[in-house]
Design a protein around this motif. Structure first.
Motif, short mmCIF file in Angstrom:
data_model
loop_
_atom_site.label_atom_id
_atom_site.label_comp_id
_atom_site.label_asym_id
_atom_site.label_seq_id
_atom_site.Cartn_x
_atom_site.Cartn_y
_atom_site.Cartn_z
N ASP A 120 4.38 -7.98 -23.83
CA ASP A 120 4.37 -9.31 -23.22
C ASP A 120 2.91 -9.73 -23.07
O ASP A 120 2.19 -9.22 -22.20
N GLY A 121 2.49 -10.67 -23.90
CA GLY A 121 1.08 -11.11 -23.87
C GLY A 121 0.84 -12.11 -22.75
O GLY A 121 0.42 -13.24 -23.02
N SER A 122 1.14 -11.71 -21.53
CA SER A 122 1.01 -12.60 -20.36
C SER A 122 1.85 -13.86 -20.53
O SER A 122 1.42 -14.96 -20.16
N CYS A 123 3.02 -13.67 -21.09
CA CYS A 123 3.92 -14.80 -21.35
C CYS A 123 5.03 -14.88 -20.31
O CYS A 123 5.42 -15.97 -19.88
N LEU A 124 5.52 -13.70 -19.87
CA LEU A 124 6.65 -13.71 -18.92
C LEU A 124 6.31 -14.52 -17.67
O LEU A 124 7.15 -15.23 -17.14
N HIS A 125 5.05 -14.41 -17.22
CA HIS A 125 4.71 -15.15 -15.99
C HIS A 125 4.63 -16.67 -16.23
O HIS A 125 4.54 -17.44 -15.27
N CYS A 126 4.67 -17.09 -17.48
CA CYS A 126 4.75 -18.54 -17.79
C CYS A 126 6.19 -19.04 -17.68
O CYS A 126 6.42 -20.25 -17.73
N ARG A 132 13.45 -16.50 -17.58
CA ARG A 132 12.99 -15.11 -17.51
C ARG A 132 14.09 -14.14 -17.94
O ARG A 132 13.86 -13.20 -18.69
N GLU A 133 15.31 -14.41 -17.47
CA GLU A 133 16.44 -13.55 -17.81
C GLU A 133 16.72 -13.64 -19.32
O GLU A 133 17.01 -12.64 -19.97
N LEU A 134 16.61 -14.87 -19.85
CA LEU A 134 16.85 -15.06 -21.29
C LEU A 134 15.84 -14.26 -22.11
O LEU A 134 16.18 -13.61 -23.09
N CYS A 135 14.58 -14.33 -21.68
CA CYS A 135 13.52 -13.62 -22.41
C CYS A 135 13.73 -12.10 -22.32
O CYS A 135 13.65 -11.40 -23.34
N LEU A 136 14.03 -11.61 -21.12
CA LEU A 136 14.22 -10.16 -20.98
C LEU A 136 15.43 -9.69 -21.80
O LEU A 136 15.42 -8.59 -22.36
N ALA A 137 16.46 -10.54 -21.90
CA ALA A 137 17.64 -10.18 -22.72
C ALA A 137 17.25 -10.14 -24.20
O ALA A 137 17.72 -9.26 -24.94
N GLU A 138 16.39 -11.04 -24.64
CA GLU A 138 15.92 -11.02 -26.03
C GLU A 138 15.09 -9.75 -26.29
O GLU A 138 15.23 -9.11 -27.33
N ILE A 139 14.25 -9.40 -25.33
CA ILE A 139 13.43 -8.18 -25.49
C ILE A 139 14.37 -6.97 -25.63
O ILE A 139 14.19 -6.11 -26.49
N ARG A 140 15.40 -6.94 -24.79
CA ARG A 140 16.36 -5.80 -24.79
C ARG A 140 17.06 -5.72 -26.16
O ARG A 140 17.34 -4.64 -26.67
N ARG A 141 17.36 -6.87 -26.75
CA ARG A 141 18.04 -6.92 -28.05
C ARG A 141 17.09 -6.49 -29.18
O ARG A 141 17.49 -5.83 -30.12
N LEU A 142 15.84 -6.86 -29.10
CA LEU A 142 14.90 -6.66 -30.21
C LEU A 142 14.25 -5.27 -30.23
O LEU A 142 13.81 -4.81 -31.29
N TRP A 181 4.59 -23.63 -12.39
CA TRP A 181 3.69 -23.40 -13.53
C TRP A 181 3.65 -21.92 -13.91
O TRP A 181 3.61 -21.55 -15.08
N ARG A 182 3.64 -21.05 -12.88
CA ARG A 182 3.64 -19.60 -13.10
C ARG A 182 4.58 -18.94 -12.10
O ARG A 182 4.72 -19.43 -10.98
N THR A 183 5.17 -17.82 -12.52
CA THR A 183 5.97 -17.02 -11.58
C THR A 183 5.13 -15.82 -11.16
O THR A 183 4.65 -15.07 -12.01
N LEU A 184 4.96 -15.66 -9.86
CA LEU A 184 4.20 -14.53 -9.32
C LEU A 184 5.05 -13.80 -8.30
O LEU A 184 5.14 -14.23 -7.15
N LYS A 185 5.67 -12.69 -8.72
CA LYS A 185 6.52 -11.93 -7.80
C LYS A 185 5.80 -10.67 -7.36
O LYS A 185 4.99 -10.13 -8.12
N PRO A 186 6.18 -10.14 -6.19
CA PRO A 186 5.64 -8.83 -5.80
C PRO A 186 6.09 -7.77 -6.82
O PRO A 186 7.15 -7.93 -7.44
N LEU A 187 5.27 -6.74 -6.96
CA LEU A 187 5.54 -5.71 -7.97
C LEU A 187 6.96 -5.14 -7.85
O LEU A 187 7.64 -4.95 -8.87
N THR A 188 7.41 -4.87 -6.64
CA THR A 188 8.74 -4.26 -6.48
C THR A 188 9.83 -5.19 -7.02
O THR A 188 10.79 -4.74 -7.64
#
Ligand SMILES: C[S@@+](CC[C@H](N)C(=O)[O-])C[C@H]1O[C@@H](n2cnc3c(N)ncnc32)[C@H](O)[C@@H]1O
Length: 222
Positions: A120-126, A132-142, A181-188
């Motif tokens: 993830d080239g600093s894209c997920l936080h965009c 986000r769920e769609l992207c993570l599902a694509e990563i899981r598939r690929l 503009w950006r998603t910033l969640k705590p690490l946990t």
């Protein structure tokens, strides 16, 4: 016009080296330290492995670093200008890479189980909300069954007073011009979100900066 397309046209016009603009050297050094650490820990496979960067921009960061070390690099970005720039850049440098324009939430043009490493080239936080769920599902598939995913993302709360003022803490959104503009969640919470999408976390690192922290979360399909 898409905000990223607009930004890349401007960056290219102004002779910038990459997305990070004047911060490119610092950002590249920080990335190199992280990638060296992951290689040393055998989290990254040997050269020759297939590597896909999500949000590759003009290819100047992890795509270039990995191509220079013999990985089979591909990249996808939403900005057509960034993709054309990446292709030009690799041609000039004599590097091999396969770059295509696309949305990381919908990558049906890419085949399942194709990559040894997805970075993830600093894209997920965009990405905001359900993207986000769609992207993570694509990563899981690929990702290949034994492959490794590296999420490189902003984490925690912003630290600068002006960013804190624009931070919607209930939704973990850093706002710009009244929009998320950006998603910033705590690490946990980031780890929970990634695990929920079918990944086991194998290594996490948190880099502290004066503006916001940056997490590197490595995982494998579970
Ligand atoms: C913070 S920039 C990092 C760019 C590049 N990885 C680098 O480090 O220079 C985030 C990148 O993600 C891309 N991006 C944002 N949303 C995207 C989406 N939905 N699909 C594909 N790329 C996206 C942007 O165009 C931008 O190039």
């Amino acid at each position: 016009m898409n905000i990223y397309e607009e930004q890349y046209r401007l960056l290219k016009h102004n002779g910038a080296q990459a997305w990070a603009g004047e911060g490119y050297k610092r950002a590249h050094q920080q990335l190199a330290v992280i990638l060296q650490e992951l290689k040393q820990r055998s989290i990254l496979p040997s050269p020759g492995a297939s590597f896909l960067e999500l949000g590759c921009g003009n290819g100047a960061m992890s795509s270039q670093y990995m191509a220079e070390r013999g990985y089979e690099v591909s990249g996808v970005d939403i900005s057509q200008t960034a993709i054309e720039w990446a292709i030009e850049r690799f041609l000039t440098l004599g590097l091999k890479g396969h770059f295509t324009q696309g949305d990381v939430c919908h990558l049906k043009q890419l085949e399942a189980d194709s990559y040894d490493v997805i970075f993830d080239g600093s894209c997920l936080h965009c990405l905001i909300g359900s993207q986000r769920e769609l992207c993570l599902a694509e990563i899981r598939r690929l990702i290949k069954p034994e492959g490794t995913v590296v999420i490189s993302t902003m984490a925690g709360k912003p630290k600068k007073p002006e960013d804190l003022r624009d931070f919607d803490a209930d939704n973990y959104h850093l706002m710009r011009n009244g929009r998320p503009w950006r998603t910033l969640k705590p690490l946990t919470l980031l780890e929970e979100e990634i695990s929920k999408q079918g990944f086991s976390i194998i290594y996490t690192d948190l880099n502290h900066n004066p503006w916001w922290d940056h997490a590197t979360i490595c995982c494998k399909p579970s």
